[in-house]
Motif scaffolding. Structure first.
Motif, PDB file in Angstrom:
ATOM      1  N   LEU A  37     -15.261 -46.619  10.527  1.00  0.00           N
ATOM      2  CA  LEU A  37     -14.891 -48.367  10.023  1.00  0.00           C
ATOM      3  C   LEU A  37     -14.974 -48.077   8.616  1.00  0.00           C
ATOM      4  O   LEU A  37     -13.949 -48.849   7.974  1.00  0.00           O
ATOM      5  CB  LEU A  37     -15.954 -49.147  10.472  1.00  0.00           C
ATOM      6  CG  LEU A  37     -15.869 -49.512  12.105  1.00  0.00           C
ATOM      7  CD1 LEU A  37     -16.965 -50.569  12.620  1.00  0.00           C
ATOM      8  CD2 LEU A  37     -14.367 -50.333  12.382  1.00  0.00           C
ATOM      9  N   VAL A  51     -19.955 -46.243  12.198  1.00  0.00           N
ATOM     10  CA  VAL A  51     -19.724 -46.814  10.626  1.00  0.00           C
ATOM     11  C   VAL A  51     -18.919 -45.804   9.658  1.00  0.00           C
ATOM     12  O   VAL A  51     -18.062 -46.362   8.946  1.00  0.00           O
ATOM     13  CB  VAL A  51     -21.318 -46.902  10.101  1.00  0.00           C
ATOM     14  CG1 VAL A  51     -21.874 -45.619   9.505  1.00  0.00           C
ATOM     15  CG2 VAL A  51     -21.214 -47.816   9.021  1.00  0.00           C
ATOM     16  N   GLN A 105     -19.646 -53.520  11.611  1.00  0.00           N
ATOM     17  CA  GLN A 105     -19.848 -52.567  10.887  1.00  0.00           C
ATOM     18  C   GLN A 105     -20.988 -52.336  10.178  1.00  0.00           C
ATOM     19  O   GLN A 105     -21.754 -51.524   9.994  1.00  0.00           O
ATOM     20  CB  GLN A 105     -18.630 -52.657   9.663  1.00  0.00           C
ATOM     21  CG  GLN A 105     -18.686 -51.354   8.829  1.00  0.00           C
ATOM     22  CD  GLN A 105     -16.790 -51.564   8.048  1.00  0.00           C
ATOM     23  OE1 GLN A 105     -16.341 -52.555   8.440  1.00  0.00           O
ATOM     24  NE2 GLN A 105     -16.925 -50.711   7.013  1.00  0.00           N
ATOM     25  N   ASN A 118     -15.789 -49.973   2.172  1.00  0.00           N
ATOM     26  CA  ASN A 118     -17.378 -50.641   1.985  1.00  0.00           C
ATOM     27  C   ASN A 118     -17.714 -50.576   0.641  1.00  0.00           C
ATOM     28  O   ASN A 118     -17.720 -49.759  -0.113  1.00  0.00           O
ATOM     29  CB  ASN A 118     -18.190 -49.822   2.782  1.00  0.00           C
ATOM     30  CG  ASN A 118     -19.706 -50.414   2.718  1.00  0.00           C
ATOM     31  OD1 ASN A 118     -20.017 -51.683   2.899  1.00  0.00           O
ATOM     32  ND2 ASN A 118     -20.754 -49.625   2.232  1.00  0.00           N
TER      33      ASN A 118
END
Length: 601
Positions: free
Chosen positions: A162, A159, A188, A168
């Motif tokens: 990503l 995570v 993710q 995010n």
């Protein structure tokens, strides 16, 4: 020796067919649902789809059936995400798996039949398409497992990588989805979910959090309105009004009259139009229930009753029960919905009356009317009232769910000149709910004028895709990425009534729902030293955490929203408070409950 293209064609042919299906499906979803992947995400996701399909082809029993299976899976993955985005504003998340059983239970017969047909087709096509025997199939399985290995074996690293690559935005999952594509979004967020499955907090972390929050209690007390405590034995009634909100703010709808019963409107005005700041929009009622019963905020995209409430806890029902009350929950729905059988027991209710305990004599579609529910609940209270036992009566209404059906005996008193049929049905539903509530309230106070009554809407209703009706009247934008601070507040603000017996309704302003239990205990004059007393924000600020951000209302009503990545010093201080509350929440509801031992010292 000449080269044969036939084996290559046998391999590339299905992949080319899948690519065509993918592109046609994306074009259709964009045209019908208005959910489109960004260009880079579309190219990347198509490449990943084909990269996964290649080793999966080694499991193919039939190439034609394999392409059919891929089409069904793509429809479920892309279509399911797009539908959830249009209805609730965000894509499918890992925690939705916990809610799957409850979501299936709310399907009507037609939708349930369609779901069953889809699952049946998926199973049939899968059986015809795949085989797991033979060396080639085993090689394909190994390859697919290796692809998934980083997510499962090293979720934190996955995570992190990503997030660095794709970014995010926790509070704007639609943008996350459209900028990633469904496969990377699923990988993710699954990695994030697994990375967050950390052990409950240890003793030292809990003690630090408890001390930090305890130091804020005095300042929180000083900023609260001074309400006079009354006798702790008087009845308490809490009513959760399904999807209850004031649609009169939808100016573009052209409603022909006030959708609230005149008596309700007058009572709410006397309360200063107080509002509950709830944790959800459009659904997940159980999260609003949890906050109103247990006094801790929810800031995660999960159903707390299903995933986080593991222990027996000192929530409002248990505290009142220990004070001599008979605490009863009533909800005319399937008892296991949102895990309520276990959840109600863990928060301390003495009894739970569900669908089979009611006479279904006045139905709006599949939903028992509020009027009938109130009447039957009042009938069950008579023996306890005659015995002198104080009662905590918790009522969760069911009428008010989509598609807002009304039976033939219910008058349609509101018209929507704007032509939005869904808004018109909802406005008439609100009128009927507010009318039934006022009739119930009159009966409650005829029996005991000192009854403490709390009533609130659990969440705003779904009124069309992309916040359609709200957007038309300027209440909300079509996309959360376009929300201003006021919109984030209005997204979670529902009518709130706290009626202190003969003293009447209290003007509590905009009150985060998790602060309601502590206020109830204070009004009863009961000891509020339970952990829920620690969740009163200091300095007169009302904090409403939501996934990835929090809304803060100052004492003068000023709103500011704190959303990463840029946070002011004020936001950082507020977030530190929320982090400490989260530590106690994880300890209390799914951990070792160290906080109970600390407070008992």
């Amino acid at each position: 020796m000449s080269f044969s293209w036939r084996p290559v064609a046998r391999f590339l042919g299905p992949l080319a067919a899948i690519a065509v299906i993918y592109l046609v499906l994306q074009a259709g979803i964009d045209s019908v649902l208005g959910v489109a992947l960004w260009r880079g995400a579309l190219i990347r996701d198509l490449g990943l789809t084909l990269a996964l399909a290649a080793p999966a082809l080694l499991l193919a029993r039939s190439r034609v059936w394999f392409v059919g299976l891929a089409a069904v899976l793509l429809l479920a993955l892309h279509g399911g995400n797009a539908l959830k985005i249009r209805i609730l504003g965000g894509p499918i998340m890992p925690d939705d798996l916990y809610a799957l059983r409850s979501l299936v239970l709310i399907l009507d017969n037609q939708r349930l039949a369609l779901a069953a047909v889809f699952v049946g087709i998926l199973g049939l096509v899968g059986a015809r398409a795949l085989t797991f025997r033979g060396r080639r199939a085993r090689a394909g399985l190994v390859a697919l497992c290796l692809v998934a290995l980083p997510v499962v074996a090293s979720p934190k690293a996955t995570v992190g990588a990503l997030d660095d690559l794709l970014g995010n935005i926790v509070w704007d999952q639609r943008t996350n989805y459209e900028s990633r594509g469904p496969l990377l979004h699923m990988a993710q967020e699954t990695a994030r979910h697994l990375a967050h499955l950390s052990p409950p907090p240890r003793w030292e972390a809990v003690r630090t959090a408890q001390a930090f929050l305890h130091s804020n209690v005095v300042s929180a007390h000083s900023s609260e309105p001074a309400f006079q405590a009354q006798a702790p034995s008087r009845p308490v009634v809490m009513v959760v009004l399904e999807s209850f909100w004031d649609p009169s703010v939808l100016k573009n709808a052209g409603l022909s009259r006030d959708p609230l019963d005149e008596r309700f409107r007058a009572l709410w005005e006397a309360a200063g139009h107080s509002q509950a700041l709830v944790p959800v929009f459009g659904g997940y009622t159980a999260n609003s229930e949890f906050e109103a019963l247990c006094g801790f905020p929810i800031a995660e995209d999960t159903v707390f009753f299903e995933t986080r409430l593991h222990n027996k806890v000192p929530c409002l029902p248990r505290l009142l029960s220990e004070a001599g009350y008979a605490a009863t929950a009533s909800h005319p729905n399937i008892p296991v919905f949102w895990n309520r059988v276990n959840a109600y027991d863990r928060v301390g209710f003495n009894a739970y009356r569900s669908r089979d305990d009611f006479v279904l004599d006045d139905m709006h579609g599949d939903y028992l009317s509020d009027a009938s529910l109130y009447r039957q609940v009042l009938d069950t209270l008579r023996p306890m009232r005659e015995s002198g036992t104080p009662t905590f009566t918790y009522i969760l209404t069911l009428f008010g769910h989509l598609d807002f059906p009304l039976n033939d005996a219910t008058p349609r008193v509101v018209r929507a000149a704007g032509g939005d049929e869904l808004v018109e049905r909802y406005a008439n539903t609100v009128y009927e709910k507010s009318r039934a509530f006022m009739a119930f309230l009159e009966e409650v106070y005829a029996r005991d004028p000192e009854t403490l009554v709390v009533a609130f809407g659990d969440h705003l209703p779904y009124l069309g895709p992309d916040f359609q009706a709200y957007q038309a009247s300027g209440v909300l934008a079509a996309d959360r990425a376009e929300f201003d601070d006021r919109m984030f507040r209005d997204l979670v603000a529902t009518p709130l009534l706290i009626i202190d017996g003969s003293r009447g309704p209290l003007p509590v302003g905009a009150l985060p729902l998790y602060q309601v239990p502590g206020l109830v205990l204070s009004l009863l004059g009961l000891d509020a030293s339970a952990p829920l007393a620690l969740t009163r924000p200091p300095d007169g600020v009302a904090l409403r955490p939501l996934p990835g951000l929090h809304v803060a209302l100052d004492s003068d009503g000023t709103v500011h929203v704190c959303r990463p990545p840029v946070l002011s010093e004020t936001c950082l201080a507020e977030q530190a408070w929320l982090d400490k509350v989260d530590t106690l929440s994880r300890d209390l509801f799914l951990g070792q409950q160290h906080v109970l031992q600390i407070r008992g010292q």
